[in-house]
Write an enzyme that holds these catalytic residues in place. Structure first.
Site, PDB file in Angstrom:
ATOM      1  N   ILE A  94       0.839  -1.202   0.000  1.00  0.00           N
ATOM      2  CA  ILE A  94       0.000   0.000   0.000  1.00  0.00           C
ATOM      3  C   ILE A  94       0.875   1.253   0.000  1.00  0.00           C
ATOM      4  CG2 ILE A  94      -1.662   1.340   1.373  1.00  0.00           C
ATOM      5  CD1 ILE A  94      -2.906  -1.414   2.178  1.00  0.00           C
ATOM      6  N   GLY A 145      -8.245   8.131  -1.593  1.00  0.00           N
ATOM      7  CA  GLY A 145      -8.322   6.672  -1.569  1.00  0.00           C
ATOM      8  C   GLY A 145      -6.927   6.138  -1.358  1.00  0.00           C
ATOM      9  N   CYS A 146      -6.824   5.058  -0.566  1.00  0.00           N
ATOM     10  CA  CYS A 146      -5.490   4.542  -0.232  1.00  0.00           C
ATOM     11  C   CYS A 146      -4.966   3.564  -1.274  1.00  0.00           C
ATOM     12  CB  CYS A 146      -5.509   3.870   1.130  1.00  0.00           C
ATOM     13  SG  CYS A 146      -5.577   5.069   2.462  1.00  0.00           S
ATOM     14  N   ILE A 147      -5.869   2.969  -2.038  1.00  0.00           N
ATOM     15  CA  ILE A 147      -5.410   1.945  -2.984  1.00  0.00           C
ATOM     16  C   ILE A 147      -5.931   2.257  -4.383  1.00  0.00           C
ATOM     17  CG2 ILE A 147      -5.522  -0.492  -3.609  1.00  0.00           C
ATOM     18  CD1 ILE A 147      -5.734  -1.014  -0.523  1.00  0.00           C
ATOM     19  N   ASN A 151       2.521   1.577  -3.538  1.00  0.00           N
ATOM     20  CA  ASN A 151       1.530   2.003  -4.515  1.00  0.00           C
ATOM     21  C   ASN A 151       1.151   3.470  -4.290  1.00  0.00           C
ATOM     22  OD1 ASN A 151      -0.517   1.465  -6.579  1.00  0.00           O
ATOM     23  ND2 ASN A 151      -1.969   1.729  -4.895  1.00  0.00           N
TER      24      ASN A 151
END
Lengths: 155, 105
Positions: free
Chosen positions: A25, B103-105, A28
């Site tokens: 995470i 948003g984290c992803i 990304n």
């Protein structure tokens, strides 16, 4: 102008679900923000990019107080598998990709992915054991060269 | 909040250059916004992403992350980074006149 981070180097040393996801995470997220990002897989973290193991990463149910499962119960056969299924199901609902899919996507964002030479030697592995996204097997010295100038995150 | 002018029309943006009111955006502003992000020319592929960004924003209240773009916009993650170098979701959101995607992803 506020301070910015231009590059991060993230070391993945654990082979558990909760050890790998945070690193992915963060890698990304770094790429999404426009930072350069490199992932280094070492010790049991190599499982995240190992062809035979990356689809079978499990959550640790022993010695993991945050899970609120008694250690004796967590050690029973099948408990880790069941908890992993439950967690994967929850993550799927939130549209969080599986570990193999996530690693592939992060490679597509242009992040670098490397395996640690000492660990690869220790476990008797070779480049062929890893998914194609692993660009190289590198030494600790080469890692520091690559990481120079940016923060290093160890998970 | 600051005021910037695109295609001859003043609009409200925040410190990071994101529109605070997506309704102030018009398609005519996009090429100028793109040039600010070092994109010389907007191709059909860029437009596909820009339109998807706005659609998602108006449907869901926040713009899509790179992961959602790669899954649902019809443009792959690899191509997104080619079309909008460095930070595709952020850059495309600026050009599409919507706030920064959360948003984290």
């Amino acid at each position: 102008m506020t301070d910015t981070i231009e590059k991060v180097s993230i070391i993945v040393s654990k082979g558990s679900l909760e050890g790998i996801y945070p690193a992915l995470i963060m890698a990304n997220g770094a790429r999404a923000e426009g930072m350069e990002a490199n992932l280094f897989f070492t010790f049991f973290g190599l499982d995240a990019v190992h062809k035979k193991h990356h689809e079978h990463i499990k959550i640790s149910t022993v010695g993991n107080p945050g899970l609120h499962v008694p250690t004796l119960l967590g050690g029973l056969p099948g408990v880790s598998t069941a908890m992993t299924h439950y967690m994967n199901h929850k993550m799927e609902k939130l549209d969080i990709p599986s570990i193999p899919e996530f690693v592939e996507m992060i490679a597509d964002t242009g992040a670098g992915m490397y395996a640690c030479k000492a660990s690869v030697d220790l476990f008797g592995l070779e480049k062929n054991d890893f998914i194609d996204q692993i660009q190289d097997i590198i030494t600790v010295g080469e890692f520091y060269e690559m990481a120079a100038g940016g923060p290093i995150i160890f998970t | 909040m600051t005021t910037a002018t695109f295609a001859g029309t003043p609009v409200d943006t925040n410190d990071e250059g994101f529109f605070t009111d997506p309704d102030q955006w018009t398609e005519a502003m996009a090429p100028e916004l793109a040039r600010d992000a070092d994109i010389d020319e907007l191709t059909d592929r860029h437009w596909q992403v820009i339109r998807f960004m706005r659609q998602e924003y108006f449907d869901k209240g926040t713009g899509p992350t790179v992961r959602i773009l790669g899954k649902s916009s019809g443009v792959s993650v690899k191509e997104l980074y080619q079309l909008f170098p460095k930070a595709p979701a952020k850059t495309a959101a600026r050009i599409a006149g919507i706030p920064k995607p959360r948003g984290c992803i």
